[in-house]
Every structure is written in C-alpha cells, then in structure tokens.
Scaffold this motif. Sequence first.
Motif, PDB file in Angstrom:
ATOM      1  N   ASP A  22     -14.150 -13.393   8.686  1.00 56.78           N
ATOM      2  CA  ASP A  22     -13.538 -12.603   7.635  1.00 56.78           C
ATOM      3  C   ASP A  22     -14.273 -11.260   7.655  1.00 56.78           C
ATOM      4  N   PRO A  23     -13.933 -10.329   6.783  1.00 58.21           N
ATOM      5  CA  PRO A  23     -14.568  -9.010   6.874  1.00 58.21           C
ATOM      6  C   PRO A  23     -16.087  -8.998   6.711  1.00 58.21           C
ATOM      7  N   SER A  24     -16.681 -10.028   6.104  1.00 58.38           N
ATOM      8  CA  SER A  24     -18.126  -9.968   5.847  1.00 58.38           C
ATOM      9  C   SER A  24     -18.937 -11.085   6.495  1.00 58.38           C
ATOM     10  N   SER A  25     -18.276 -11.989   7.230  1.00 52.07           N
ATOM     11  CA  SER A  25     -19.040 -13.070   7.855  1.00 52.07           C
ATOM     12  C   SER A  25     -18.305 -13.634   9.062  1.00 52.07           C
ATOM     13  N   SER A  45     -23.109 -19.737   9.760  1.00 54.30           N
ATOM     14  CA  SER A  45     -22.499 -18.540   9.171  1.00 54.30           C
ATOM     15  C   SER A  45     -23.452 -17.370   9.280  1.00 54.30           C
ATOM     16  N   SER A  46     -22.933 -16.271   9.781  1.00 48.91           N
ATOM     17  CA  SER A  46     -23.680 -15.021   9.841  1.00 48.91           C
ATOM     18  C   SER A  46     -23.038 -14.070   8.851  1.00 48.91           C
ATOM     19  N   PHE A  47     -23.798 -13.707   7.813  1.00 52.16           N
ATOM     20  CA  PHE A  47     -23.301 -12.864   6.739  1.00 52.16           C
ATOM     21  C   PHE A  47     -23.773 -11.429   6.918  1.00 52.16           C
ATOM     22  N   ALA A  48     -22.860 -10.483   6.710  1.00 49.19           N
ATOM     23  CA  ALA A  48     -23.221  -9.066   6.734  1.00 49.19           C
ATOM     24  C   ALA A  48     -24.114  -8.755   5.536  1.00 49.19           C
ATOM     25  N   LYS A  49     -24.724  -7.598   5.557  1.00 51.40           N
ATOM     26  CA  LYS A  49     -25.625  -7.168   4.485  1.00 51.40           C
ATOM     27  C   LYS A  49     -24.944  -7.294   3.125  1.00 51.40           C
ATOM     28  N   PHE A  66     -28.760 -26.423   3.876  1.00 55.71           N
ATOM     29  CA  PHE A  66     -28.842 -25.025   4.278  1.00 55.71           C
ATOM     30  C   PHE A  66     -30.140 -24.856   5.058  1.00 55.71           C
ATOM     31  N   PHE A  67     -30.075 -24.268   6.229  1.00 60.81           N
ATOM     32  CA  PHE A  67     -31.276 -23.893   6.973  1.00 60.81           C
ATOM     33  C   PHE A  67     -31.115 -22.430   7.362  1.00 60.81           C
ATOM     34  N   VAL A  68     -32.011 -21.582   6.877  1.00 66.19           N
ATOM     35  CA  VAL A  68     -31.896 -20.146   7.104  1.00 66.19           C
ATOM     36  C   VAL A  68     -32.529 -19.803   8.464  1.00 66.19           C
ATOM     37  N   LEU A  69     -31.672 -19.382   9.381  1.00 67.98           N
ATOM     38  CA  LEU A  69     -32.108 -19.017  10.732  1.00 67.98           C
ATOM     39  C   LEU A  69     -32.667 -17.598  10.764  1.00 67.98           C
ATOM     40  N   GLY A  70     -32.165 -16.738   9.885  1.00 68.73           N
ATOM     41  CA  GLY A  70     -32.627 -15.352   9.842  1.00 68.73           C
ATOM     42  C   GLY A  70     -32.147 -14.683   8.575  1.00 68.73           C
ATOM     43  N   GLY A  71     -32.824 -13.648   8.173  1.00 64.64           N
ATOM     44  CA  GLY A  71     -32.448 -12.910   6.978  1.00 64.64           C
ATOM     45  C   GLY A  71     -32.827 -13.647   5.712  1.00 64.64           C
ATOM     46  N   SER A  72     -32.073 -13.372   4.636  1.00 63.50           N
ATOM     47  CA  SER A  72     -32.347 -13.960   3.320  1.00 63.50           C
ATOM     48  C   SER A  72     -31.045 -14.365   2.662  1.00 63.50           C
ATOM     49  N   LEU A  73     -31.036 -15.533   2.037  1.00 67.52           N
ATOM     50  CA  LEU A  73     -29.859 -16.060   1.374  1.00 67.52           C
ATOM     51  C   LEU A  73     -30.179 -16.303  -0.094  1.00 67.52           C
ATOM     52  N   GLN A  74     -29.396 -15.686  -0.985  1.00 68.48           N
ATOM     53  CA  GLN A  74     -29.542 -15.950  -2.421  1.00 68.48           C
ATOM     54  C   GLN A  74     -28.684 -17.170  -2.749  1.00 68.48           C
ATOM     55  N   VAL A  75     -29.267 -18.129  -3.463  1.00 70.70           N
ATOM     56  CA  VAL A  75     -28.530 -19.338  -3.815  1.00 70.70           C
ATOM     57  C   VAL A  75     -28.663 -19.641  -5.301  1.00 70.70           C
ATOM     58  N   ALA A 103     -28.722 -12.318   0.412  1.00 71.19           N
ATOM     59  CA  ALA A 103     -29.522 -11.713  -0.658  1.00 71.19           C
ATOM     60  C   ALA A 103     -29.200 -10.227  -0.740  1.00 71.19           C
ATOM     61  N   PRO A 104     -29.292  -9.640  -1.931  1.00 76.22           N
ATOM     62  CA  PRO A 104     -28.988  -8.217  -2.072  1.00 76.22           C
ATOM     63  C   PRO A 104     -29.755  -7.371  -1.039  1.00 76.22           C
ATOM     64  N   GLY A 105     -29.009  -6.537  -0.322  1.00 75.79           N
ATOM     65  CA  GLY A 105     -29.609  -5.659   0.674  1.00 75.79           C
ATOM     66  C   GLY A 105     -29.982  -6.329   1.978  1.00 75.79           C
ATOM     67  N   ALA A 106     -29.645  -7.617   2.136  1.00 79.94           N
ATOM     68  CA  ALA A 106     -30.048  -8.361   3.336  1.00 79.94           C
ATOM     69  C   ALA A 106     -28.846  -8.979   4.042  1.00 79.94           C
ATOM     70  N   GLU A 107     -29.029  -9.254   5.311  1.00 76.70           N
ATOM     71  CA  GLU A 107     -28.096 -10.085   6.069  1.00 76.70           C
ATOM     72  C   GLU A 107     -28.616 -11.515   5.980  1.00 76.70           C
ATOM     73  N   ALA A 108     -27.796 -12.480   6.382  1.00 79.92           N
ATOM     74  CA  ALA A 108     -28.246 -13.864   6.415  1.00 79.92           C
ATOM     75  C   ALA A 108     -27.555 -14.587   7.558  1.00 79.92           C
TER      76      ALA A 108
END
Length: 165
Positions: A22-25, A45-49, A66-75, A103-108
Amino acid sequence: MNEIETFAPLLTRAATAETAADPSSVMTLLADSDTTGGQLTSYRSSFAKGAVGAPAHFHTKASEMFFVLGGSLQVLVGEELTVLEQGDFLLVPPHTPHAFAAAPGAEADVLFTFTPGMARFDYLRLLGRVMRGEASFEEIKASSEQYDNHYVDSPVWQQALADRA
C-alpha cells in the motif's frame, strides 16, 4: 490433546515471495496456515517513516507475535503505549486489544507471526487494496469473523495518532 497436523518443510525465498503493498508499507507473505498444517501464519511488514499499521483490534483465536527487525514500532497493548526497538519481541494473547504503527519519525521492519495459523494472506491482500483505494473499509469490517480481526474503539490509540499530526 490436539493432534498436530503434519506438513512439508516450507522455504519462502525473499526474491520470489509474494508482496502486498500500500502507499506506506510493503508486506512480504511468508507462510500461511494452509502451508504450515495450521500451526502458524507469518509475514514481514516494512513501514515507511511514521506509517500507521493497524487500528485497535483483537483476535479471538490467535496470539500475535511481533519481532522488530529494524527501526521502531509504536504499539498499544490494552491501554498501554510503548515503543519496540530493533530486536524487541512482543507476544499479544487472544482477546487483548492492540494496535501498531511505525514510531513517530521512524521506519519499522517487523516480522509478524500468528499462532495457531489462520488463512490471513487474503486479508492482507484486501488490506492493501483498501489502502490503495481499490476496495472499501466496509469490506474489511464485513470480514471480521473470517479473518479473526475484531476492531475496537481506543481513545488512547486515537490520541497517540492525533499526537503525530
């Protein structure tokens, strides 16, 4: 004791894995319940900033990992907000409301796994179509039972999203 269904070993190559975007992931579909004997469903899932992932919801049958491979995820888990960083793991049991976004300002970059598995790839494909404007959110609401996604109102999550703006 439940009998475990047997299944053949499964290898999903990154180069040939199906994606739903989709446009953001971008969601990379790894293993669905029909290929794992019902044991699990997994995707990446790779999420845009700052991208929003999922509104507040719960599952009645599956635990979600959930296992965070990179970036930051707000939950959101229940009524508590937290940020998961690279290498963090979270397990959400059935009937527990949760939501997530980069997370705000981050990719995930996040590996999601559901156990037991449920046929969820069609849900992810539908979600991609809704986010691209090719299908309506009403189709997602109508599929709640089929995909074990039950949306709930969360003032805490709504405020967290509002704070991003």
